[in-house]
Design a protein around this motif. Structure first.
Motif, PDB file in Angstrom:
ATOM      1  N   MET A   1       0.842  -1.162   0.000  1.00 38.46           N
ATOM      2  CA  MET A   1       0.000   0.000   0.000  1.00 38.46           C
ATOM      3  C   MET A   1       0.898   1.239   0.000  1.00 38.46           C
ATOM      4  SD  MET A   1      -2.842   1.052   2.922  1.00 38.46           S
ATOM      5  CE  MET A   1      -3.401  -0.621   2.963  1.00 38.46           C
ATOM      6  N   PRO A   2       0.603   2.227  -0.839  1.00 36.21           N
ATOM      7  CA  PRO A   2       1.430   3.436  -0.905  1.00 36.21           C
ATOM      8  C   PRO A   2       1.449   4.197   0.428  1.00 36.21           C
ATOM      9  CG  PRO A   2      -0.057   3.311  -2.789  1.00 36.21           C
ATOM     10  CD  PRO A   2      -0.449   2.219  -1.846  1.00 36.21           C
ATOM     11  N   LEU A   3       2.526   4.933   0.620  1.00 34.07           N
ATOM     12  CA  LEU A   3       2.738   5.669   1.864  1.00 34.07           C
ATOM     13  C   LEU A   3       1.578   6.614   2.169  1.00 34.07           C
ATOM     14  CD1 LEU A   3       4.556   6.500   4.245  1.00 34.07           C
ATOM     15  CD2 LEU A   3       5.696   8.093   2.706  1.00 34.07           C
ATOM     16  N   ARG A   4       1.170   7.424   1.207  1.00 32.90           N
ATOM     17  CA  ARG A   4       0.097   8.400   1.450  1.00 32.90           C
ATOM     18  C   ARG A   4      -1.206   7.714   1.844  1.00 32.90           C
ATOM     19  NH1 ARG A   4       0.594  13.386  -2.804  1.00 32.90           N
ATOM     20  NH2 ARG A   4       2.783  13.785  -2.405  1.00 32.90           N
ATOM     21  N   GLU A   5      -1.512   6.614   1.179  1.00 29.92           N
ATOM     22  CA  GLU A   5      -2.741   5.886   1.486  1.00 29.92           C
ATOM     23  C   GLU A   5      -2.681   5.314   2.908  1.00 29.92           C
ATOM     24  OE1 GLU A   5      -5.070   1.941  -0.102  1.00 29.92           O
ATOM     25  OE2 GLU A   5      -4.055   3.202  -1.590  1.00 29.92           O
ATOM     26  N   THR A   6      -1.540   4.791   3.278  1.00 34.08           N
ATOM     27  CA  THR A   6      -1.398   4.237   4.627  1.00 34.08           C
ATOM     28  C   THR A   6      -1.507   5.343   5.670  1.00 34.08           C
ATOM     29  OG1 THR A   6       0.006   2.490   3.741  1.00 34.08           O
ATOM     30  CG2 THR A   6       0.053   2.812   6.121  1.00 34.08           C
ATOM     31  N   LEU A   7      -0.904   6.496   5.403  1.00 36.34           N
ATOM     32  CA  LEU A   7      -1.014   7.612   6.352  1.00 36.34           C
ATOM     33  C   LEU A   7      -2.461   8.102   6.452  1.00 36.34           C
ATOM     34  CD1 LEU A   7       2.249   9.599   5.623  1.00 36.34           C
ATOM     35  CD2 LEU A   7       1.660   8.339   7.699  1.00 36.34           C
ATOM     36  N   ALA A   8      -3.191   8.086   5.351  1.00 34.63           N
ATOM     37  CA  ALA A   8      -4.611   8.458   5.391  1.00 34.63           C
ATOM     38  C   ALA A   8      -5.376   7.471   6.276  1.00 34.63           C
ATOM     39  CB  ALA A   8      -5.193   8.501   3.989  1.00 34.63           C
ATOM     40  N   ARG A   9      -5.016   6.207   6.186  1.00 37.10           N
ATOM     41  CA  ARG A   9      -5.667   5.207   7.037  1.00 37.10           C
ATOM     42  C   ARG A   9      -5.297   5.405   8.500  1.00 37.10           C
ATOM     43  NH1 ARG A   9      -6.399  -0.532   4.008  1.00 37.10           N
ATOM     44  NH2 ARG A   9      -7.456   0.305   2.184  1.00 37.10           N
ATOM     45  N   VAL A  10      -4.059   5.797   8.758  1.00 36.66           N
ATOM     46  CA  VAL A  10      -3.640   6.099  10.133  1.00 36.66           C
ATOM     47  C   VAL A  10      -4.509   7.225  10.688  1.00 36.66           C
ATOM     48  CG1 VAL A  10      -1.781   7.099  11.541  1.00 36.66           C
ATOM     49  CG2 VAL A  10      -1.273   5.259   9.922  1.00 36.66           C
ATOM     50  N   ASP A  11      -4.674   8.281   9.904  1.00 35.87           N
ATOM     51  CA  ASP A  11      -5.514   9.404  10.339  1.00 35.87           C
ATOM     52  C   ASP A  11      -6.942   8.953  10.602  1.00 35.87           C
ATOM     53  OD1 ASP A  11      -3.383  11.184  10.185  1.00 35.87           O
ATOM     54  OD2 ASP A  11      -3.881  11.844   8.151  1.00 35.87           O
ATOM     55  N   ALA A  12      -7.484   8.119   9.707  1.00 36.86           N
ATOM     56  CA  ALA A  12      -8.848   7.614   9.882  1.00 36.86           C
ATOM     57  C   ALA A  12      -8.945   6.735  11.126  1.00 36.86           C
ATOM     58  CB  ALA A  12      -9.287   6.843   8.638  1.00 36.86           C
ATOM     59  N   ASP A  13      -7.938   5.903  11.347  1.00 37.56           N
ATOM     60  CA  ASP A  13      -7.931   5.050  12.541  1.00 37.56           C
ATOM     61  C   ASP A  13      -7.918   5.892  13.809  1.00 37.56           C
ATOM     62  OD1 ASP A  13      -7.915   2.662  11.076  1.00 37.56           O
ATOM     63  OD2 ASP A  13      -5.724   2.594  11.012  1.00 37.56           O
ATOM     64  N   LEU A  14      -7.086   6.925  13.837  1.00 35.58           N
ATOM     65  CA  LEU A  14      -7.016   7.789  15.016  1.00 35.58           C
ATOM     66  C   LEU A  14      -8.334   8.518  15.231  1.00 35.58           C
ATOM     67  CD1 LEU A  14      -3.397   9.208  14.653  1.00 35.58           C
ATOM     68  CD2 LEU A  14      -4.216   7.608  16.402  1.00 35.58           C
ATOM     69  N   ALA A  15      -8.929   9.004  14.146  1.00 34.77           N
ATOM     70  CA  ALA A  15     -10.207   9.707  14.259  1.00 34.77           C
ATOM     71  C   ALA A  15     -11.305   8.794  14.788  1.00 34.77           C
ATOM     72  CB  ALA A  15     -10.606  10.293  12.905  1.00 34.77           C
ATOM     73  N   ALA A  16     -11.216   7.509  14.446  1.00 39.08           N
ATOM     74  CA  ALA A  16     -12.226   6.537  14.893  1.00 39.08           C
ATOM     75  C   ALA A  16     -11.878   5.915  16.246  1.00 39.08           C
ATOM     76  CB  ALA A  16     -12.382   5.443  13.830  1.00 39.08           C
ATOM     77  N   GLY A  17     -10.768   6.333  16.839  1.00 37.05           N
ATOM     78  CA  GLY A  17     -10.385   5.792  18.137  1.00 37.05           C
ATOM     79  C   GLY A  17      -9.676   4.455  18.061  1.00 37.05           C
ATOM     80  N   ARG A  18      -9.255   4.053  16.877  1.00 38.00           N
ATOM     81  CA  ARG A  18      -8.547   2.780  16.709  1.00 38.00           C
ATOM     82  C   ARG A  18      -7.041   3.020  16.835  1.00 38.00           C
ATOM     83  NH1 ARG A  18     -12.423   2.629  12.357  1.00 38.00           N
ATOM     84  NH2 ARG A  18     -10.723   3.233  10.968  1.00 38.00           N
ATOM     85  N   VAL A  19      -6.630   3.435  18.018  1.00 36.11           N
ATOM     86  CA  VAL A  19      -5.231   3.787  18.254  1.00 36.11           C
ATOM     87  C   VAL A  19      -4.296   2.592  18.052  1.00 36.11           C
ATOM     88  CG1 VAL A  19      -3.604   4.782  19.914  1.00 36.11           C
ATOM     89  CG2 VAL A  19      -5.932   5.668  19.761  1.00 36.11           C
ATOM     90  N   PRO A  20      -4.629   1.386  18.541  1.00 36.94           N
ATOM     91  CA  PRO A  20      -3.726   0.248  18.313  1.00 36.94           C
ATOM     92  C   PRO A  20      -3.511  -0.058  16.825  1.00 36.94           C
ATOM     93  CG  PRO A  20      -5.305  -0.300  20.023  1.00 36.94           C
ATOM     94  CD  PRO A  20      -5.752   0.995  19.412  1.00 36.94           C
TER      95      PRO A  20
END
Length: 176
Positions: free
Chosen positions: A1-20
């Protein structure tokens, strides 16, 4: 998965409270891009959400504006330069570090390890710095969770979520 896409998923995970999940994605990115100090910084910030000063210090170790208490916690848990080399998970020459501070930190850790072991060590050859360390130094176990740490992590999470919500609203407004 490309870097930007993975970072977007990180942001989405944090916004949804999926910190782990966000933490795990960032660990994978740091493994794939060990020279990217921005990724290391973000991982350190995620560990702050947990109230884990040691791991925050580990991933912020190459940053000039790092927190002194976190750095001390990292250095205490990873008591020898060899363990620090392993924990920092750097690859390649120090000269590819993005900042002179990071380069100096990496050189200092490698030099201290070589002096302790009595022979040259190399970031790309883990056997050069792991030989004998298992007998001399044991990695400290993780600290138990404390009520204060959980509350601090929860407060950080709420703050991060609020920030992300405000940021997302601003981005959406740009496209309206």
């Amino acid at each position: 998965m490309p870097l930007r896409e993975t970072l977007a998923r990180v942001d989405a995970d944090l916004a949804a409270g999926r910190v782990p999940v966000a933490r795990q994605r960032l660990r994978g990115l740091v493994s794939s891009f060990p020279h990217d100090l921005t990724l290391r910084r973000r991982l350190g910030e995620v560990y702050r959400l947990y109230g884990d000063a040691t791991e925050a210090g580990r991933w912020m170790y190459l940053e000039e504006d790092r927190d002194a208490d976190e750095t001390a916690a990292f250095e205490e848990r990873y008591g020898s330069p060899g363990w620090r080399m392993k924990a920092l998970a750097w690859r390649g020459p120090e000269a590819v570090a993005a900042t002179s501070f990071a380069e100096k930190q990496l050189v200092a850790v490698r030099t201290a390890c070589a002096e302790e072991l009595g022979h040259p060590v190399d970031w790309d050859d883990p056997t050069s710095y792991r030989d004998g360390l298992e007998e001399k130094h044991e990695e400290a176990p993780s600290e138990p969770w404390t009520v204060g740490g959980v509350l601090a992590g929860g407060g950080c999470l709420v703050g991060a979520l609020a920030f992300l919500a405000i940021w997302a609203n601003g981005v959406i407004a740009l496209f309206d």
